[in-house]
Motif scaffolding. Structure first.
Motif, PDB file in Angstrom:
ATOM      1  N   ASP A  14       0.841  -1.186   0.000  1.00  0.00           N
ATOM      2  CA  ASP A  14       0.000   0.000   0.000  1.00  0.00           C
ATOM      3  C   ASP A  14       0.884   1.246   0.000  1.00  0.00           C
ATOM      4  OD1 ASP A  14      -1.776   2.072   0.439  1.00  0.00           O
ATOM      5  OD2 ASP A  14      -2.992   0.962   1.874  1.00  0.00           O
ATOM      6  N   ARG A  15       0.839   2.010  -1.105  1.00  0.00           N
ATOM      7  CA  ARG A  15       1.629   3.233  -1.236  1.00  0.00           C
ATOM      8  C   ARG A  15       0.713   4.444  -1.435  1.00  0.00           C
ATOM      9  NH1 ARG A  15       4.829   0.662   0.911  1.00  0.00           N
ATOM     10  NH2 ARG A  15       6.946   0.103   0.256  1.00  0.00           N
ATOM     11  N   THR A  16      -0.497   4.368  -0.899  1.00  0.00           N
ATOM     12  CA  THR A  16      -1.465   5.442  -1.080  1.00  0.00           C
ATOM     13  C   THR A  16      -1.020   6.726  -0.389  1.00  0.00           C
ATOM     14  OG1 THR A  16      -3.204   3.758  -1.123  1.00  0.00           O
ATOM     15  CG2 THR A  16      -3.897   6.051  -0.874  1.00  0.00           C
ATOM     16  N   ASP A  17      -0.615   6.613   0.873  1.00  0.00           N
ATOM     17  CA  ASP A  17      -0.219   7.791   1.639  1.00  0.00           C
ATOM     18  C   ASP A  17       0.959   8.502   0.979  1.00  0.00           C
ATOM     19  OD1 ASP A  17      -2.179   7.209   3.450  1.00  0.00           O
ATOM     20  OD2 ASP A  17      -0.846   6.330   4.951  1.00  0.00           O
ATOM     21  N   GLY A  18       0.806   9.803   0.775  1.00  0.00           N
ATOM     22  CA  GLY A  18       1.880  10.593   0.187  1.00  0.00           C
ATOM     23  C   GLY A  18       2.001  10.477  -1.312  1.00  0.00           C
ATOM     24  N   SER A  19       1.134   9.672  -1.963  1.00  0.00           N
ATOM     25  CA  SER A  19       1.242   9.451  -3.408  1.00  0.00           C
ATOM     26  C   SER A  19       0.535  10.528  -4.220  1.00  0.00           C
ATOM     27  CB  SER A  19       0.658   8.088  -3.778  1.00  0.00           C
ATOM     28  OG  SER A  19      -0.745   8.074  -3.581  1.00  0.00           O
ATOM     29  N   GLY A  20      -0.375  11.270  -3.583  1.00  0.00           N
ATOM     30  CA  GLY A  20      -1.186  12.237  -4.328  1.00  0.00           C
ATOM     31  C   GLY A  20      -2.513  11.675  -4.777  1.00  0.00           C
ATOM     32  N   ILE A  21      -2.675  10.335  -4.702  1.00  0.00           N
ATOM     33  CA  ILE A  21      -3.970   9.735  -4.965  1.00  0.00           C
ATOM     34  C   ILE A  21      -4.929  10.201  -3.876  1.00  0.00           C
ATOM     35  CG2 ILE A  21      -5.226   7.561  -5.190  1.00  0.00           C
ATOM     36  CD1 ILE A  21      -3.268   8.076  -7.458  1.00  0.00           C
ATOM     37  N   ASN A  22      -6.162  10.526  -4.248  1.00  0.00           N
ATOM     38  CA  ASN A  22      -7.179  11.069  -3.350  1.00  0.00           C
ATOM     39  C   ASN A  22      -6.934  12.531  -3.001  1.00  0.00           C
ATOM     40  OD1 ASN A  22      -8.654   8.539  -3.018  1.00  0.00           O
ATOM     41  ND2 ASN A  22      -6.900   7.872  -1.784  1.00  0.00           N
ATOM     42  N   SER A  23      -6.034  13.222  -3.733  1.00  0.00           N
ATOM     43  CA  SER A  23      -5.841  14.656  -3.499  1.00  0.00           C
ATOM     44  C   SER A  23      -7.066  15.454  -3.946  1.00  0.00           C
ATOM     45  CB  SER A  23      -4.591  15.152  -4.231  1.00  0.00           C
ATOM     46  OG  SER A  23      -4.705  14.940  -5.633  1.00  0.00           O
ATOM     47  N   VAL A  24      -7.881  14.848  -4.808  1.00  0.00           N
ATOM     48  CA  VAL A  24      -9.175  15.421  -5.182  1.00  0.00           C
ATOM     49  C   VAL A  24     -10.236  14.349  -4.973  1.00  0.00           C
ATOM     50  CG1 VAL A  24      -8.190  17.003  -6.875  1.00  0.00           C
ATOM     51  CG2 VAL A  24      -8.872  14.718  -7.597  1.00  0.00           C
ATOM     52  N   ARG A  25     -11.484  14.743  -4.922  1.00  0.00           N
ATOM     53  CA  ARG A  25     -12.571  13.779  -4.754  1.00  0.00           C
ATOM     54  C   ARG A  25     -12.560  12.804  -5.917  1.00  0.00           C
ATOM     55  NH1 ARG A  25     -17.924  13.552  -2.377  1.00  0.00           N
ATOM     56  NH2 ARG A  25     -19.349  12.367  -3.721  1.00  0.00           N
ATOM     57  N   THR A  26     -12.415  11.520  -5.635  1.00  0.00           N
ATOM     58  CA  THR A  26     -12.261  10.527  -6.697  1.00  0.00           C
ATOM     59  C   THR A  26     -13.088   9.294  -6.368  1.00  0.00           C
ATOM     60  OG1 THR A  26      -9.970  11.274  -6.883  1.00  0.00           O
ATOM     61  CG2 THR A  26     -10.585   9.357  -8.183  1.00  0.00           C
ATOM     62  N   ALA A  27     -14.359   9.325  -6.704  1.00  0.00           N
ATOM     63  CA  ALA A  27     -15.212   8.159  -6.521  1.00  0.00           C
ATOM     64  C   ALA A  27     -15.027   7.256  -7.747  1.00  0.00           C
ATOM     65  CB  ALA A  27     -16.666   8.577  -6.353  1.00  0.00           C
TER      66      ALA A  27
END
Length: 242
Positions: free
Chosen positions: A33-46
Motif C-alpha cells: 500500500d503506497r497510497t499515503d503521500g502518493s497524491g492519490i485522493n488529493s481530489v474527490r475521486t469516486a
C-alpha cells in the motif's frame, strides 16, 4: 384536497464522502500500500474504472480515473506521474473531464489514429434511466507533444500467436520500462493489445528484451523510434542452433 407545502429530510445525507482509492505497488512478490503521500485522493475521486498509460510519453505511467456516484456523474481525473512515486491531478481537462449525463462506467486506451499518443474511450452507463437517456460515449483524442514513442506488436511462434504472457523491457536513455502482454484485458472492456512506450527526448532505443512464454529470451538493439515495430519470436529450432 391535501396540499403539502414543506418537507423535512430526516437522517438523510446527500454529501457522503466516497471511500478513498488505494494505490498498490507490486514489488514482485506482494502488493504494498503506497497510497499515503502518493497524491492519490488529493481530489474527490469516486473511482469506478481506471486505466494506466504514459499519456504524455515522458517515460512514466499516468492514471486516468472515471468517477461516478449513485445519483449522477462526477468529474473524471487524470493523475500525472511525477516520476518519483507521486501523482498530481491535472487541471483544465476540458472534454476529458467527462460528461454530466448518465453515470460514469468504463474507460479504455487505444491510439486510434496511430500518432503515438494514447487516446481514451469513456462510456457513461445506462442507469438510472432518467439520467442516462442522452449519456454519451466519448472518444478523447490525445493532442500529444514533442516526446518520442515506440509501439510494439508481438507475434509468437513457439509461444501463442499473440505472445500473451510475454514481458517486454525497453531501455533508452538509461531508463528501462516494462510492459506485459495481457491482450488488453480490462474490467468489462478491452484496451488495445499493442504495447506502447513513451520515450521522452530519446531518438534511439538501446535495447528491447522480450521474455516469451515459451522461455525464449530475445534481444533487439538500436531500434529507431516513432513507429510501430513488429517483433516475431524466433522458433525453438533456430534458437537451439545458436
Amino acid at each position: 384536497m391535501l396540499i403539502i407545502k414543506e418537507f423535512l429530510a430526516i437522517a438523510f445525507n446527500n454529501d457522503l464522502t466516497p471511500s478513498p482509492d488505494i494505490l498498490l505497488l507490486n514489488d514482485g512478490s506482494r502488493l504494498l500500500d503506497r497510497t499515503d503521500g502518493s497524491g492519490i485522493n488529493s481530489v474527490r475521486t469516486a473511482g469506478v474504472s481506471s486505466v494506466a498509460g504514459d499519456f504524455d510519453n515522458d517515460m512514466d505511467v499516468d492514471l486516468y480515473v472515471v468517477t461516478s456516484n449513485a445519483a449522477g456523474n462526477e468529474l473524471n481525473v487524470l493523475y500525472e506521474n511525477q516520476g518519483d512515486g507521486t501523482f498530481q491531478a491535472v487541471e483544465n481537462l476540458g472534454d476529458a473531464w467527462g460528461s454530466n449525463l448518465g453515470i460514469g462506467d468504463t474507460v479504455t486506451t487505444a491510439d486510434y489514429n496511430n500518432d503515438g499518443f494514447l487516446d481514451l474511450l469513456v462510456t457513461n452507463g445506462d442507469f438510472p434511466l432518467l439520467l442516462s437517456q442522452n449519456a454519451p460515449y466519448q472518444l478523447l483524442e490525445n493532442q500529444g507533444n514533442d516526446n518520442h514513442w515506440l509501439k510494439i506488436d508481438l507475434e509468437g511462434v513457439a509461444s501463442n500467436r499473440d505472445g500473451i504472457g510475454a514481458k517486454v523491457y525497453v531501455s533508452a536513455g538509461g531508463i528501462t520500462q516494462l510492459r506485459q502482454q495481457s491482450g488488453g484485458m480490462h474490467d468489462r472492456v478491452q484496451n488495445d493489445s499493442r504495447l506502447h512506450f513513451g520515450l521522452a527526448e530519446n531518438t534511439i532505443v538501446d535495447e528491447i528484451r522480450i521474455e516469451w512464454p515459451s522461455g525464449i529470451v530475445q534481444n533487439v538493439e538500436d531500434v529507431s523510434v516513432d513507429r510501430i515495430f513488429n517483433i516475431v519470436e524466433p522458433d525453438l529450432l533456430s534458437v537451439a542452433k545458436v
